[in-house]
Design a protein around this motif. Structure first.
Motif, mmCIF file in Angstrom:
data_model
loop_
_atom_site.group_PDB
_atom_site.id
_atom_site.type_symbol
_atom_site.label_atom_id
_atom_site.label_comp_id
_atom_site.label_asym_id
_atom_site.label_seq_id
_atom_site.Cartn_x
_atom_site.Cartn_y
_atom_site.Cartn_z
ATOM 1 N N VAL A 67 0.839 -1.201 0.000
ATOM 2 C CA VAL A 67 0.000 0.000 0.000
ATOM 3 C C VAL A 67 0.877 1.255 0.000
ATOM 4 O O VAL A 67 0.587 2.232 -0.702
ATOM 5 N N ALA A 68 1.963 1.216 0.772
ATOM 6 C CA ALA A 68 2.866 2.376 0.812
ATOM 7 C C ALA A 68 3.516 2.616 -0.548
ATOM 8 O O ALA A 68 3.673 3.760 -0.973
ATOM 9 N N VAL A 69 3.888 1.552 -1.229
ATOM 10 C CA VAL A 69 4.454 1.698 -2.579
ATOM 11 C C VAL A 69 3.396 2.238 -3.528
ATOM 12 O O VAL A 69 3.663 3.115 -4.355
ATOM 13 N N TRP A 70 2.193 1.713 -3.411
ATOM 14 C CA TRP A 70 1.090 2.172 -4.260
ATOM 15 C C TRP A 70 0.821 3.662 -4.047
ATOM 16 O O TRP A 70 0.529 4.396 -4.987
ATOM 17 N N ARG A 71 0.969 4.129 -2.786
ATOM 18 C CA ARG A 71 0.767 5.541 -2.475
ATOM 19 C C ARG A 71 2.008 6.383 -2.786
ATOM 20 O O ARG A 71 2.037 7.572 -2.526
ATOM 21 N N ARG A 72 3.048 5.736 -3.329
ATOM 22 C CA ARG A 72 4.289 6.389 -3.760
ATOM 23 C C ARG A 72 5.029 7.079 -2.617
ATOM 24 O O ARG A 72 5.576 8.170 -2.764
ATOM 25 N N LEU A 73 5.059 6.408 -1.478
ATOM 26 C CA LEU A 73 5.828 6.916 -0.344
ATOM 27 C C LEU A 73 7.311 6.643 -0.587
ATOM 28 O O LEU A 73 7.660 5.738 -1.346
ATOM 29 N N PRO A 74 8.189 7.383 0.060
ATOM 30 C CA PRO A 74 9.625 7.137 -0.108
ATOM 31 C C PRO A 74 10.008 5.727 0.340
ATOM 32 O O PRO A 74 9.379 5.143 1.223
ATOM 33 N N PHE A 75 11.078 5.218 -0.261
ATOM 34 C CA PHE A 75 11.487 3.830 -0.018
ATOM 35 C C PHE A 75 11.741 3.552 1.463
ATOM 36 O O PHE A 75 11.308 2.525 1.989
ATOM 37 N N LEU A 76 12.415 4.447 2.141
ATOM 38 C CA LEU A 76 12.704 4.251 3.555
ATOM 39 C C LEU A 76 11.419 4.165 4.369
ATOM 40 O O LEU A 76 11.301 3.340 5.289
ATOM 41 N N VAL A 77 10.441 4.978 4.039
ATOM 42 C CA VAL A 77 9.145 4.939 4.726
ATOM 43 C C VAL A 77 8.456 3.605 4.479
ATOM 44 O O VAL A 77 7.867 3.021 5.393
ATOM 45 N N VAL A 78 8.537 3.100 3.264
ATOM 46 C CA VAL A 78 7.938 1.807 2.927
ATOM 47 C C VAL A 78 8.546 0.708 3.783
ATOM 48 O O VAL A 78 7.837 -0.101 4.390
ATOM 49 N N VAL A 79 9.866 0.677 3.872
ATOM 50 C CA VAL A 79 10.553 -0.370 4.631
ATOM 51 C C VAL A 79 10.214 -0.279 6.114
ATOM 52 O O VAL A 79 9.884 -1.280 6.758
ATOM 53 N N VAL A 80 10.289 0.925 6.668
ATOM 54 C CA VAL A 80 10.017 1.105 8.097
ATOM 55 C C VAL A 80 8.555 0.774 8.409
ATOM 56 O O VAL A 80 8.261 0.113 9.417
ATOM 57 N N LEU A 81 7.646 1.198 7.572
ATOM 58 C CA LEU A 81 6.228 0.923 7.790
ATOM 59 C C LEU A 81 5.943 -0.580 7.755
ATOM 60 O O LEU A 81 5.252 -1.108 8.636
ATOM 61 N N ALA A 82 6.476 -1.258 6.751
ATOM 62 C CA ALA A 82 6.257 -2.702 6.648
ATOM 63 C C ALA A 82 6.852 -3.431 7.851
ATOM 64 O O ALA A 82 6.217 -4.328 8.429
ATOM 65 N N ALA A 83 8.040 -3.042 8.262
ATOM 66 C CA ALA A 83 8.673 -3.680 9.422
ATOM 67 C C ALA A 83 7.903 -3.389 10.696
ATOM 68 O O ALA A 83 7.725 -4.276 11.544
ATOM 69 N N ALA A 84 7.435 -2.166 10.848
ATOM 70 C CA ALA A 84 6.683 -1.802 12.056
ATOM 71 C C ALA A 84 5.366 -2.572 12.151
ATOM 72 O O ALA A 84 5.007 -3.069 13.221
ATOM 73 N N VAL A 85 4.667 -2.681 11.042
ATOM 74 C CA VAL A 85 3.394 -3.427 11.040
ATOM 75 C C VAL A 85 3.642 -4.895 11.391
ATOM 76 O O VAL A 85 2.941 -5.478 12.222
ATOM 77 N N ALA A 86 4.659 -5.490 10.774
ATOM 78 C CA ALA A 86 4.964 -6.897 11.070
ATOM 79 C C ALA A 86 5.388 -7.069 12.529
ATOM 80 O O ALA A 86 4.951 -8.005 13.206
ATOM 81 N N ALA A 87 6.216 -6.150 13.046
ATOM 82 C CA ALA A 87 6.678 -6.262 14.430
ATOM 83 C C ALA A 87 5.512 -6.087 15.418
ATOM 84 O O ALA A 87 5.426 -6.850 16.395
ATOM 85 N N LEU A 88 4.661 -5.120 15.174
ATOM 86 C CA LEU A 88 3.529 -4.904 16.062
ATOM 87 C C LEU A 88 2.582 -6.097 16.050
ATOM 88 O O LEU A 88 2.056 -6.490 17.099
ATOM 89 N N LEU A 89 2.354 -6.652 14.890
ATOM 90 C CA LEU A 89 1.461 -7.813 14.808
ATOM 91 C C LEU A 89 2.084 -9.031 15.489
ATOM 92 O O LEU A 89 1.388 -9.806 16.141
ATOM 93 N N ARG A 90 3.398 -9.194 15.386
ATOM 94 C CA ARG A 90 4.076 -10.289 16.098
ATOM 95 C C ARG A 90 3.962 -10.094 17.610
ATOM 96 O O ARG A 90 3.847 -11.064 18.356
ATOM 97 N N LEU A 91 4.017 -8.857 18.042
ATOM 98 C CA LEU A 91 3.896 -8.558 19.473
ATOM 99 C C LEU A 91 2.517 -8.913 19.992
ATOM 100 O O LEU A 91 2.367 -9.432 21.098
ATOM 101 N N VAL A 92 1.503 -8.649 19.178
ATOM 102 C CA VAL A 92 0.117 -8.900 19.586
ATOM 103 C C VAL A 92 -0.244 -10.383 19.491
ATOM 104 O O VAL A 92 -0.906 -10.921 20.362
ATOM 105 N N VAL A 93 0.178 -11.033 18.441
ATOM 106 C CA VAL A 93 -0.219 -12.430 18.199
ATOM 107 C C VAL A 93 0.623 -13.396 18.965
ATOM 108 O O VAL A 93 1.676 -13.380 19.278
#
Length: 102
Positions: free
Chosen positions: A76-102
């Motif tokens: 979604v971040a790539v589709w919204r044309r966000l900067p590459f660093l933002v894409v990587v950090v966002l994807a990692a943050a979402v995965a890390a937060l979901l791992r913390l919850v699950v």
């Protein structure tokens, strides 16, 4: 086979491949279809690496929620044309937060 022989063979193979790129005549690269392939090849390779990392663990397929959610957030971040660093950090943050919850 000795490990150093494999390393040296890989080094020479990589060097030969890079040298072959320089030896391609300019008129070949000016052809529109070749130019299009050359421009899109890095994108395709990066996309393949991202998909493999998102759904594979070693030699096995792994479809777990945190990986797929991080992949989806990155897509979604790539589709919204966000900067590459933002894409990587966002994807990692979402995965890390979901791992913390699950």
């Amino acid at each position: 086979m000795n490990l150093w022989i494999l390393v040296l063979a890989t080094v020479f193979g990589c060097y030969a491949l890079k040298l072959a790129g320089y030896l391609v005549p300019a008129r070949v690269l000016e052809h529109p279809q070749v130019r299009r392939v050359v421009e899109l090849l890095p994108v395709a390779l990066l996309a393949a690496l991202v998909v493999v990392e998102a759904v594979a663990d070693g030699r096995h397929w792994t479809f777990d929620a945190p990986r797929l959610a991080g992949f989806a957030a990155g897509a979604v971040a790539v589709w919204r044309r966000l900067p590459f660093l933002v894409v990587v950090v966002l994807a990692a943050a979402v995965a890390a937060l979901l791992r913390l919850v699950v």
